[in-house]
Design an enzyme around this catalytic site. Sequence first.
Site, PDB file in Angstrom:
ATOM      1  N   PHE A  12       0.820  -1.308   0.002  1.00 25.29           N
ATOM      2  CA  PHE A  12       0.068  -0.028   0.051  1.00 25.29           C
ATOM      3  C   PHE A  12       0.901   1.437  -0.074  1.00 25.29           C
ATOM      4  CE2 PHE A  12      -2.301   2.809   3.398  1.00 25.29           C
ATOM      5  CZ  PHE A  12      -2.762   3.427   2.412  1.00 25.29           C
ATOM      6  N   ALA A  84       7.205  -5.288   5.265  1.00 20.54           N
ATOM      7  CA  ALA A  84       6.843  -5.614   6.575  1.00 20.54           C
ATOM      8  C   ALA A  84       5.726  -6.430   6.552  1.00 20.54           C
ATOM      9  CB  ALA A  84       6.679  -4.441   7.577  1.00 20.54           C
ATOM     10  N   THR A 126       6.044   2.885  12.920  1.00 25.98           N
ATOM     11  CA  THR A 126       4.666   3.238  13.079  1.00 25.98           C
ATOM     12  C   THR A 126       4.740   3.778  14.631  1.00 25.98           C
ATOM     13  OG1 THR A 126       2.657   2.063  13.827  1.00 25.98           O
ATOM     14  CG2 THR A 126       4.447   0.822  14.006  1.00 25.98           C
ATOM     15  N   ASP A 127       3.503   4.736  14.729  1.00 25.00           N
ATOM     16  CA  ASP A 127       3.182   5.009  16.068  1.00 25.00           C
ATOM     17  C   ASP A 127       2.850   3.981  17.124  1.00 25.00           C
ATOM     18  OD1 ASP A 127       0.961   4.330  14.901  1.00 25.00           O
ATOM     19  OD2 ASP A 127      -0.403   6.316  15.584  1.00 25.00           O
ATOM     20  N   GLU A 128       2.600   2.823  16.512  1.00 27.41           N
ATOM     21  CA  GLU A 128       2.073   1.810  17.579  1.00 27.41           C
ATOM     22  C   GLU A 128       3.363   1.459  18.359  1.00 27.41           C
ATOM     23  OE1 GLU A 128      -0.506  -1.115  15.621  1.00 27.41           O
ATOM     24  OE2 GLU A 128      -1.024   0.306  14.497  1.00 27.41           O
ATOM     25  N   TYR A 151       2.705  -7.588  16.257  1.00 30.62           N
ATOM     26  CA  TYR A 151       2.993  -6.432  15.341  1.00 30.62           C
ATOM     27  C   TYR A 151       4.126  -5.208  15.750  1.00 30.62           C
ATOM     28  CZ  TYR A 151       2.509  -2.397  12.184  1.00 30.62           C
ATOM     29  OH  TYR A 151       2.896  -1.211  11.282  1.00 30.62           O
ATOM     30  N   SER A 152       3.455  -4.731  16.680  1.00 29.17           N
ATOM     31  CA  SER A 152       4.130  -3.326  17.459  1.00 29.17           C
ATOM     32  C   SER A 152       5.327  -3.738  18.090  1.00 29.17           C
ATOM     33  CB  SER A 152       3.380  -2.434  18.116  1.00 29.17           C
ATOM     34  OG  SER A 152       2.779  -3.384  19.029  1.00 29.17           O
ATOM     35  N   LYS A 155       7.703  -4.163  15.078  1.00 29.94           N
ATOM     36  CA  LYS A 155       8.482  -3.006  14.562  1.00 29.94           C
ATOM     37  C   LYS A 155       9.313  -2.322  15.632  1.00 29.94           C
ATOM     38  CE  LYS A 155       7.257  -1.208  11.257  1.00 29.94           C
ATOM     39  NZ  LYS A 155       7.890  -1.417   9.894  1.00 29.94           N
ATOM     40  N   PRO A 206     -17.719  -5.371  10.907  1.00 28.72           N
ATOM     41  CA  PRO A 206     -17.480  -5.623  12.046  1.00 28.72           C
ATOM     42  C   PRO A 206     -16.748  -4.629  12.731  1.00 28.72           C
ATOM     43  CG  PRO A 206     -15.969  -6.663  10.603  1.00 28.72           C
ATOM     44  CD  PRO A 206     -17.043  -5.795   9.644  1.00 28.72           C
ATOM     45  N   ARG A 215      -8.284   6.452  16.512  1.00 24.21           N
ATOM     46  CA  ARG A 215      -7.189   6.335  15.571  1.00 24.21           C
ATOM     47  C   ARG A 215      -6.987   7.786  14.930  1.00 24.21           C
ATOM     48  NH1 ARG A 215      -6.650   2.525  18.248  1.00 24.21           N
ATOM     49  NH2 ARG A 215      -6.151   0.434  17.818  1.00 24.21           N
ATOM     50  N   ASP A 273     -14.031  -7.825  20.948  1.00 26.10           N
ATOM     51  CA  ASP A 273     -13.148  -6.894  20.588  1.00 26.10           C
ATOM     52  C   ASP A 273     -11.597  -7.785  20.171  1.00 26.10           C
ATOM     53  OD1 ASP A 273     -11.887  -4.496  20.519  1.00 26.10           O
ATOM     54  OD2 ASP A 273     -12.105  -4.049  22.758  1.00 26.10           O
ATOM     55  N   ARG A 274     -11.060  -7.056  19.459  1.00 25.78           N
ATOM     56  CA  ARG A 274      -9.417  -7.305  19.241  1.00 25.78           C
ATOM     57  C   ARG A 274      -8.755  -7.416  20.647  1.00 25.78           C
ATOM     58  NH1 ARG A 274      -5.991  -3.264  15.853  1.00 25.78           N
ATOM     59  NH2 ARG A 274      -6.710  -4.381  14.129  1.00 25.78           N
TER      60      ARG A 274
HETATM   61  P1  NAD Z   1       1.543  -3.561   3.158  1.00 29.84           P
HETATM   62  O1  NAD Z   1       1.147  -4.850   4.006  1.00 29.84           O
HETATM   63  O2  NAD Z   1       0.291  -3.098   2.281  1.00 29.84           O
HETATM   64  O3  NAD Z   1       2.709  -3.840   2.282  1.00 29.84           O
HETATM   65  C1  NAD Z   1       3.797  -4.618   2.751  1.00 29.84           C
HETATM   66  C2  NAD Z   1       4.829  -4.987   1.565  1.00 29.84           C
HETATM   67  O4  NAD Z   1       5.913  -5.681   2.017  1.00 29.84           O
HETATM   68  C3  NAD Z   1       3.956  -6.003   0.581  1.00 29.84           C
HETATM   69  O5  NAD Z   1       4.271  -5.688  -0.869  1.00 29.84           O
HETATM   70  C4  NAD Z   1       4.599  -7.364   0.834  1.00 29.84           C
HETATM   71  O6  NAD Z   1       4.547  -8.053  -0.420  1.00 29.84           O
HETATM   72  C5  NAD Z   1       6.139  -6.809   1.287  1.00 29.84           C
HETATM   73  N1  NAD Z   1       6.850  -7.632   1.930  1.00 29.84           N
HETATM   74  C6  NAD Z   1       6.244  -8.533   3.055  1.00 29.84           C
HETATM   75  N2  NAD Z   1       7.253  -9.153   3.530  1.00 29.84           N
HETATM   76  C7  NAD Z   1       8.444  -9.025   2.861  1.00 29.84           C
HETATM   77  C8  NAD Z   1       9.682  -9.492   2.804  1.00 29.84           C
HETATM   78  N3  NAD Z   1      10.062 -10.586   3.563  1.00 29.84           N
HETATM   79  N4  NAD Z   1      10.623  -9.221   1.853  1.00 29.84           N
HETATM   80  C9  NAD Z   1      10.271  -8.288   0.999  1.00 29.84           C
HETATM   81  N5  NAD Z   1       8.933  -7.891   0.881  1.00 29.84           N
HETATM   82  C10 NAD Z   1       8.148  -8.205   1.847  1.00 29.84           C
HETATM   83  O7  NAD Z   1       2.037  -2.620   4.285  1.00 29.84           O
HETATM   84  P2  NAD Z   1       1.872  -0.826   4.396  1.00 29.84           P
HETATM   85  O8  NAD Z   1       0.362  -0.846   4.879  1.00 29.84           O
HETATM   86  O9  NAD Z   1       2.239  -0.737   2.845  1.00 29.84           O
HETATM   87  O10 NAD Z   1       2.819  -0.735   5.314  1.00 29.84           O
HETATM   88  C11 NAD Z   1       4.432  -0.373   4.808  1.00 29.84           C
HETATM   89  C12 NAD Z   1       5.071   0.007   6.132  1.00 29.84           C
HETATM   90  O11 NAD Z   1       4.579   1.257   6.639  1.00 29.84           O
HETATM   91  C13 NAD Z   1       5.472  -1.123   6.894  1.00 29.84           C
HETATM   92  O12 NAD Z   1       6.733  -1.168   7.418  1.00 29.84           O
HETATM   93  C14 NAD Z   1       4.394  -0.625   8.174  1.00 29.84           C
HETATM   94  O13 NAD Z   1       4.807  -1.109   9.429  1.00 29.84           O
HETATM   95  C15 NAD Z   1       4.530   0.716   7.986  1.00 29.84           C
HETATM   96  N6  NAD Z   1       3.450   1.451   8.511  1.00 29.84           N
HETATM   97  C16 NAD Z   1       2.127   1.372   7.936  1.00 29.84           C
HETATM   98  C17 NAD Z   1       0.915   2.136   8.534  1.00 29.84           C
HETATM   99  C18 NAD Z   1      -0.560   1.891   7.847  1.00 29.84           C
HETATM  100  O14 NAD Z   1      -1.259   2.605   8.139  1.00 29.84           O
HETATM  101  N7  NAD Z   1      -0.709   0.863   7.033  1.00 29.84           N
HETATM  102  C19 NAD Z   1       1.098   3.265   9.397  1.00 29.84           C
HETATM  103  C20 NAD Z   1       2.596   3.210   9.938  1.00 29.84           C
HETATM  104  C21 NAD Z   1       3.599   2.634   9.577  1.00 29.84           C
HETATM  105  P1  TYD Z   2      -6.602  -1.470  11.455  1.00 26.74           P
HETATM  106  O1  TYD Z   2      -6.949  -0.841  10.255  1.00 26.74           O
HETATM  107  O2  TYD Z   2      -6.335  -2.959  11.594  1.00 26.74           O
HETATM  108  O3  TYD Z   2      -5.377  -0.447  11.985  1.00 26.74           O
HETATM  109  P2  TYD Z   2      -4.671  -0.465  13.383  1.00 26.74           P
HETATM  110  O4  TYD Z   2      -4.981  -1.668  14.128  1.00 26.74           O
HETATM  111  O5  TYD Z   2      -3.121  -0.654  13.168  1.00 26.74           O
HETATM  112  O6  TYD Z   2      -4.881   0.597  14.049  1.00 26.74           O
HETATM  113  O7  TYD Z   2      -7.639  -1.020  12.659  1.00 26.74           O
HETATM  114  C1  TYD Z   2      -8.067   0.318  12.825  1.00 26.74           C
HETATM  115  C2  TYD Z   2      -9.066   0.361  13.922  1.00 26.74           C
HETATM  116  O8  TYD Z   2     -10.049  -0.125  13.503  1.00 26.74           O
HETATM  117  C3  TYD Z   2      -8.466  -0.310  15.253  1.00 26.74           C
HETATM  118  O9  TYD Z   2      -8.793   0.174  16.465  1.00 26.74           O
HETATM  119  C4  TYD Z   2      -9.058  -1.466  15.063  1.00 26.74           C
HETATM  120  C5  TYD Z   2     -10.520  -1.407  14.306  1.00 26.74           C
HETATM  121  N1  TYD Z   2     -11.208  -2.470  13.581  1.00 26.74           N
HETATM  122  C6  TYD Z   2     -12.432  -2.749  13.517  1.00 26.74           C
HETATM  123  O10 TYD Z   2     -13.101  -2.216  14.482  1.00 26.74           O
HETATM  124  N2  TYD Z   2     -12.739  -3.714  13.004  1.00 26.74           N
HETATM  125  C7  TYD Z   2     -12.293  -4.201  11.871  1.00 26.74           C
HETATM  126  O11 TYD Z   2     -12.789  -5.182  11.167  1.00 26.74           O
HETATM  127  C8  TYD Z   2     -10.919  -3.876  11.617  1.00 26.74           C
HETATM  128  C9  TYD Z   2     -10.059  -4.651  10.661  1.00 26.74           C
HETATM  129  C10 TYD Z   2     -10.373  -2.894  12.550  1.00 26.74           C
END
Ligand code: NAD
Ligand code: TYD
Length: 341
Positions: A12, A84, A126-128, A151-152, A155, A206, A215, A273-274
Amino acid sequence: MQRIIVTGGCGFIGSNFVRHLLATDPGLAIVNIDKLTYAGNPENLADIESDSRYTFRQGDICDAAFIDGVLGEGPIDAVVNFAAESHVDRSILDSGPFIQTNIVGTQVLLDAARKREVPRYVQVSTDEVYGSLGDEGFFTEETPLAPNSPYSASKTSADLLVRSYCHTFDFPGIITRCSNNYGPYQFPEKLLPLFISKLMADESVPVYGDGKNVRDWIHVLDHCRGIEAAMRKGQIGEVYNFGGKCEMQNIALTKLLLKLLDKPESLITYVKDRPGHDLRYAIDCSKAERELGWAPQVTFEEGLNDTILWYQDHTAWVDRIKSGEYMKYYEQQYGERMSET
Ligand code: NAD
Ligand code: TYD
């Protein structure tokens, strides 16, 4: 021409970053290393595949020989590590791949970048890593690290490795920490694309627990601009927080989506809940504003409307994802939860 290695560029944020850099800087070449896990989708960069400044190398960041080989292919100005395992719920189902990619993979990249004397390494974090806030306050770069999910924790471990390499080896590392991203090309397991795609199909959404978890939402392009600023202007050894200044309870966001998509509230399902669900994330990004000249530019209203339109225009993209491994995950994550209510 400057040459940058991006890892995880088919995901993404990585795909948005690659597209953003190629569109805004004609003097850049990018090598994208991606394993293509369930979350990696080459389709995300189909429009730039034929750009001669772009090279794709499929492979795993945990594979030291492969990484060393790619980094040895030519001069490199920066490595930006996005690769990641990125979804909290999946880390609760199985933390193994998170430890491998997020920690071991980072160590492999750090060693290869050190060996090749790469002048700049950006760790996208990440802020997590800061854990959870109560009703008040913000995460700053000084907030103690207190990760709550596998996850966090993975990271955070990676961030500490980067920190240790900076301290021990004078390694040119920079860490960025960002809040929840939204925008085009986000895999529909995360809240926003999951809910948008389900509501478009008139399916119920859900909401975990009471929906009162908060968030902070940032448009992916604002995050990409922040990473770019850190890469170009950041001080080595420093951490920079990025946020969207847009805090929202999940339930408020869900109701806003219903309104924008003109769907009834009966489509909300409250589910179990998660485990260990962090209550609130909020970011103080004044350091990035002050030192990098960065600020979020996309308003949530504009960004959310554009994101909804993007998913409405890309139903085939979503359908292709949902036809694969996704269904198995969805059943495992939500099957019991949905039937409990
Ligand atoms: P994503 O899951 O959409 O994409 C992860 C990408 O990494 C994928 O293309 C996957 O194929 C690749 N990948 C996974 N394992 C791999 C490996 N072993 N070798 C090579 N490639 C590999 O993730 P995203 O949401 O785009 O997040 C990208 C980065 O930003 C991550 O490090 C995540 O922790 C960080 N981040 C994400 C968010 C968010 O809101 N999505 C917020 C803060 C930080
Ligand atoms: P998510 O997009 O998984 O990001 P993060 O857990 O990294 O913040 O979730 C965002 C928020 O939405 C989090 O508080 C969990 C909640 N959530 C739901 O309530 N239902 C869902 O199906 C998902 C995926 C997340």
